[in-house]
Design a protein around this motif. Sequence first.
Motif, mmCIF file in Angstrom:
data_model
loop_
_atom_site.group_PDB
_atom_site.id
_atom_site.type_symbol
_atom_site.label_atom_id
_atom_site.label_comp_id
_atom_site.label_asym_id
_atom_site.label_seq_id
_atom_site.Cartn_x
_atom_site.Cartn_y
_atom_site.Cartn_z
ATOM 1 N N GLN A 345 13.070 0.407 -3.701
ATOM 2 C CA GLN A 345 14.168 0.410 -2.739
ATOM 3 C C GLN A 345 15.135 -0.717 -3.090
ATOM 4 N N LEU A 346 16.137 -0.405 -3.890
ATOM 5 C CA LEU A 346 17.080 -1.429 -4.319
ATOM 6 C C LEU A 346 18.071 -1.735 -3.200
ATOM 7 N N PRO A 347 18.437 -3.001 -3.043
ATOM 8 C CA PRO A 347 19.461 -3.334 -2.053
ATOM 9 C C PRO A 347 20.823 -2.820 -2.503
ATOM 10 N N SER A 348 21.676 -2.551 -1.549
ATOM 11 C CA SER A 348 23.033 -2.120 -1.865
ATOM 12 C C SER A 348 23.832 -3.309 -2.388
ATOM 13 N N PRO A 557 14.287 15.746 3.389
ATOM 14 C CA PRO A 557 15.136 16.256 2.301
ATOM 15 C C PRO A 557 14.596 17.573 1.756
ATOM 16 N N LYS A 558 15.478 18.335 1.171
ATOM 17 C CA LYS A 558 15.113 19.658 0.667
ATOM 18 C C LYS A 558 13.948 19.584 -0.315
ATOM 19 N N GLU A 559 13.971 18.579 -1.206
ATOM 20 C CA GLU A 559 12.906 18.460 -2.205
ATOM 21 C C GLU A 559 11.553 18.222 -1.535
ATOM 22 N N ASP A 681 6.902 12.529 1.616
ATOM 23 C CA ASP A 681 8.327 12.213 1.481
ATOM 24 C C ASP A 681 8.528 10.874 0.780
ATOM 25 N N ARG A 682 7.674 9.912 1.068
ATOM 26 C CA ARG A 682 7.781 8.616 0.391
ATOM 27 C C ARG A 682 7.517 8.749 -1.101
ATOM 28 N N LEU A 683 6.567 9.597 -1.455
ATOM 29 C CA LEU A 683 6.282 9.810 -2.872
ATOM 30 C C LEU A 683 7.436 10.506 -3.576
ATOM 31 N N VAL A 684 8.067 11.441 -2.889
ATOM 32 C CA VAL A 684 9.175 12.182 -3.493
ATOM 33 C C VAL A 684 10.414 11.301 -3.626
ATOM 34 N N THR A 685 10.727 10.550 -2.568
ATOM 35 C CA THR A 685 11.966 9.760 -2.558
ATOM 36 C C THR A 685 11.776 8.344 -3.071
ATOM 37 N N GLY A 686 10.522 7.870 -3.115
ATOM 38 C CA GLY A 686 10.274 6.484 -3.511
ATOM 39 C C GLY A 686 10.587 5.487 -2.422
ATOM 40 N N ALA A 687 10.846 5.951 -1.197
ATOM 41 C CA ALA A 687 11.263 5.060 -0.119
ATOM 42 C C ALA A 687 10.111 4.182 0.347
ATOM 43 N N PRO A 722 -5.991 19.987 -5.881
ATOM 44 C CA PRO A 722 -6.115 18.527 -5.830
ATOM 45 C C PRO A 722 -5.456 17.853 -7.024
ATOM 46 N N HIS A 723 -5.326 18.578 -8.144
ATOM 47 C CA HIS A 723 -4.675 17.982 -9.321
ATOM 48 C C HIS A 723 -3.202 17.690 -9.032
ATOM 49 N N LEU A 724 -2.531 18.628 -8.320
ATOM 50 C CA LEU A 724 -1.127 18.415 -7.987
ATOM 51 C C LEU A 724 -0.983 17.258 -7.014
ATOM 52 N N ALA A 725 -1.841 17.208 -6.019
ATOM 53 C CA ALA A 725 -1.767 16.117 -5.047
ATOM 54 C C ALA A 725 -2.019 14.778 -5.711
ATOM 55 N N ARG A 726 -3.009 14.735 -6.617
ATOM 56 C CA ARG A 726 -3.298 13.472 -7.303
ATOM 57 C C ARG A 726 -2.161 13.079 -8.228
ATOM 58 N N ALA A 727 -1.500 14.071 -8.815
ATOM 59 C CA ALA A 727 -0.392 13.763 -9.722
ATOM 60 C C ALA A 727 0.739 13.057 -8.995
ATOM 61 N N LEU A 728 0.875 13.323 -7.696
ATOM 62 C CA LEU A 728 1.933 12.677 -6.924
ATOM 63 C C LEU A 728 1.703 11.184 -6.791
ATOM 64 N N THR A 729 0.469 10.748 -6.852
ATOM 65 C CA THR A 729 0.167 9.330 -6.686
ATOM 66 C C THR A 729 -0.049 8.650 -8.009
#
Length: 729
Positions: A345-348, A557-559, A681-687, A722-729
Amino acid sequence: MSSGERAKPGAGHALYQHFVGLAMRHGKAHSGHHNRNYVLPLAGSVAQLLGRESGTSVTVRMRRADALPVVIRTWQNEAEILRAVRTVLPNVPQCLFEGNGFAIHSYVEGVPLSSVCGNGKPVDILVIEEIAQILAHMTQVRRAALPGLPASWPSNGQDSQGFLQTLAHCADQQIRRANLSVFGGLFAALGIPEDALTRFAERVPVMTRRPYSLLHADLHRDNLIVTYGGRPPLICVDWELATYGDPLHDLATHLVRMRYPGDQWSEVIEAWVRAMEWTRPGAVNGVHKDLRHYVAFEQAQSVYPDVMRAAASLDESFDQKGLDEATSAVHNALETAQVPLRLRQLPSAAEIERVLFRWRISRGEAHKGLFSSFVSVSWTPDKRFPEHPDFPYAAVQGALHAEGAAPAGRVFKGTGHLNSVVRVPGIEFPVVVRRKVKKVFRRERSFLSEHAVLRAIESSGVPVAAPRVLALGESYPGKYRKDSFAIHTYEGPFDIDRPPNHPVHGLLPHEADRLVDQLSALKGVDYTGLDPAAGETSYNFYNYLSEQLVLLVRHLPKESQQLARQLGLPDAERLRQILGRHQVADRSPMLLHGDLNPWNLVRRDDAMALTIIDWEMAVVGDPLYDLVRHMHLTPTRPEIRDRMFRRWERLLPEAYTRAWQQDWRVYRWIEIVRSAYVDLDRLVTGASLDAPNVRRAVDSYAMTLAAAIASLGLPVRAAASPHLARALT
């Protein structure tokens, strides 16, 4: 006198000192980040002492006393390095004499490559091939000719992984830690985790083994001299940062620091491979697989010198132009380091500017420029909040002045706030200056004012350990609009250099008791001024909670929504139907904290055991929910859970606890489902992934997803493996 001999007291020493003075007054000056260089011809006795003809140009090289420690140094004596290098590359500068704080080198006739081909411009292929030859020839310098290596160096002379890990640890020690006293708080305020380089080192993968050799480690356009005679066409200078290790590191630093156009990198790599295959074939092993790791390190470690140089530049030009340039440099440095350091989360740019401004003002030193008039902090109080008797307006100004200079260990950046812990002269207790992070990605909405909640708790007199609000206002109204801040009592250790202790592994029995006591005491807080609608008979907290979750899912978000469906999670409308199948008993409402994760609890040494902080998610509702959400967010052993429930039921009247035995599982279920969406959502957006509570949550996402789908009574889709879920982390 032999080449590179150190100065000894005597007549010769006085002559050298006189010559250095002449160089500083009359020599042609060239200053870099680390040294000041003065070129002038030898004359008379000094020429004789050095065994050179009178009129021969030399370079007087002086280490800059004001230079920031922003580089990795393997060796301290450049003269020893040059003696070894000249056995293979005889045209590099020769150290003729070493004195106290200076050295005299032979002068290389020519011009820096940067003066004829600036950064970002394409480099001629013949020049690239010559550079590749220089890098290849370095590998021929014998290890025995070089100075001794530090004890921490890898003992295996082919351990590429160990070498990169060593570089990361050296950068942490010699660059980050060496500058913590001045810049540590600035790093923290910008969101650079304290352990960023350590974690980078831990992530270094197994790499192909390559034989170690001498590396220049700083081969950029200023350090390549294009000779007048053309024999040789290029000479490499400034060897003080040379090191010994994997040759691929030299290629990576060269690629980054030369500022080649992106489309020229492949040319450089191919030329390097061709040159190395002739001199050190083993150096090219795994080049295309491993080069990216060294490039990532160069991008990662550069954030520290780039931030420090940008901030230090404000000493000379503290005006809007200087501030804009420093802000841009810091923003670019953070963007460059974002991927390798996993800065989520980079500052503006606006936030960076304000951080730099506060840091510069807080240093309290003389500065030049338009903003030199800001010799003290200006601020305006929030009219809704009167002057606190324990913290007068003069103390507010003192806290704001100390804020920007708070060291790294006293600056905490969470998902929503930047917190700086300071002491104010004349005030017996430490305080924390809180500012909202401008760029906050929070899917879960907050409805109550944290300041109003804390004031309600304080005025009620209930035995709840929570921060007190001491001041609200806006700082630097003549410079910024809505630069809001709050000052709270600090609820960590009295020794503010000790980090706060959070029960991240769960509560001890006495802590569990005290937390239940405090949550039960919240029934004594009058919430009608905070949320008048909460006490109405039509108010149904479970329906409110369910609807908030549905809205959260609908506005992802859509993603995130697409991936949620792929993993088997229902969309918003289907989720509303499932949630509607459940209800809970009516219980009297009271003020809830709303987010009792362990990082919002601070251990203390008195009878209260815990302080509850960060009340921005406070809500009025079913008291059972606060307890269950805490158990969901905090590791809680079954015996501690049962202990808390029994005590909670005993302390509160039956109107607040009725039918809790069947309802607590409903709230646990809804929290599991909520986590499945929020953490995805945090994993997708990196938030917010730099926050410790968020990191821990997403690290176990595969289990969270499986539990959520099972609790929803939905079939597991084939795609939701479970492979897809683990890939997210």
